[in-house]
Design a protein around this motif. Structure first.
Motif, mmCIF file in Angstrom:
data_model
loop_
_atom_site.group_PDB
_atom_site.id
_atom_site.type_symbol
_atom_site.label_atom_id
_atom_site.label_comp_id
_atom_site.label_asym_id
_atom_site.label_seq_id
_atom_site.Cartn_x
_atom_site.Cartn_y
_atom_site.Cartn_z
ATOM 1 N N LYS A 89 3.755 1.417 -7.239
ATOM 2 C CA LYS A 89 5.071 1.122 -7.827
ATOM 3 C C LYS A 89 5.044 1.436 -9.313
ATOM 4 O O LYS A 89 4.111 1.090 -10.024
ATOM 5 C CB LYS A 89 5.435 -0.341 -7.618
ATOM 6 C CG LYS A 89 5.657 -0.706 -6.177
ATOM 7 C CD LYS A 89 5.937 -2.182 -6.031
ATOM 8 C CE LYS A 89 5.969 -2.595 -4.586
ATOM 9 N NZ LYS A 89 6.105 -4.041 -4.426
ATOM 10 N N VAL A 133 10.044 3.388 -7.219
ATOM 11 C CA VAL A 133 10.576 2.053 -7.485
ATOM 12 C C VAL A 133 10.010 1.042 -6.506
ATOM 13 O O VAL A 133 9.679 -0.086 -6.878
ATOM 14 C CB VAL A 133 12.129 2.074 -7.377
ATOM 15 C CG1 VAL A 133 12.701 0.688 -7.589
ATOM 16 C CG2 VAL A 133 12.710 3.067 -8.342
ATOM 17 N N GLU A 134 9.870 1.423 -5.267
ATOM 18 C CA GLU A 134 9.452 0.504 -4.203
ATOM 19 C C GLU A 134 8.776 1.311 -3.099
ATOM 20 O O GLU A 134 8.982 2.518 -2.995
ATOM 21 C CB GLU A 134 10.683 -0.229 -3.659
ATOM 22 C CG GLU A 134 10.411 -1.315 -2.662
ATOM 23 C CD GLU A 134 9.701 -2.506 -3.285
ATOM 24 O OE1 GLU A 134 8.707 -2.950 -2.692
ATOM 25 O OE2 GLU A 134 10.112 -2.983 -4.341
#
Length: 143
Positions: A89, A133-134
């Motif tokens: 991440k 981001v994820e």
């Protein structure tokens, strides 16, 4: 049949140990150690009932007072290094195949990952750099 006091203390320690395993309350383990100390005072040193209870109380209280704050500090500390998907991440990746709201491919940390754009209306073309981001399963969510 008359059971000696030291045996009662060991039975109590065993019961506290079982309760520790069932409930995962570390304080019960410290009480179990206090019960073992009282059993030693009773069986080996021949101490009376009052001394046994005092040793149980002092050892248990001392362990709780010393070990509990140390354990609390350890639990509160965050891991020094992120591992697994948590380490990915925030990293940058290079788009290999167009990435949009429905999917695509990126190169992340030397590996090819499936990816999806965080904003479904946005598309990234091959060669662009994106930020991860994820991670959802085996898919990186990028922007």
């Amino acid at each position: 049949m008359d059971i000696d006091a030291w045996l009662w203390w060991l039975i109590g320690a065993a019961v506290l140990g079982i309760a520790l395993v069932i409930t995962a309350m570390p304080e019960l383990g410290m009480l179990a150690v206090g019960a073992v100390a009282a059993a030693v005072v009773s069986g080996i040193l021949g101490g009376g009932a009052v001394l046994q209870v005092v040793v149980f109380a002092v050892v248990s209280t001392a362990l709780i007072a010393v070990v509990r704050p140390i354990a609390k500090r350890q639990r509160a500390q965050r891991p020094q290094h992120a591992t697994g998907v948590d380490a990915l991440k925030g990293r940058q990746a290079v788009v290999l195949e167009r990435v949009d709201g429905s999917g695509g491919r990126i190169k992340l940390a030397g590996e090819v990952w499936s990816a999806r754009a965080l904003d479904s209306g946005r598309a990234f073309e091959a060669g662009e750099e994106v930020d991860v981001v994820e991670i959802e399963g085996a898919t990186a969510i990028v922007m």
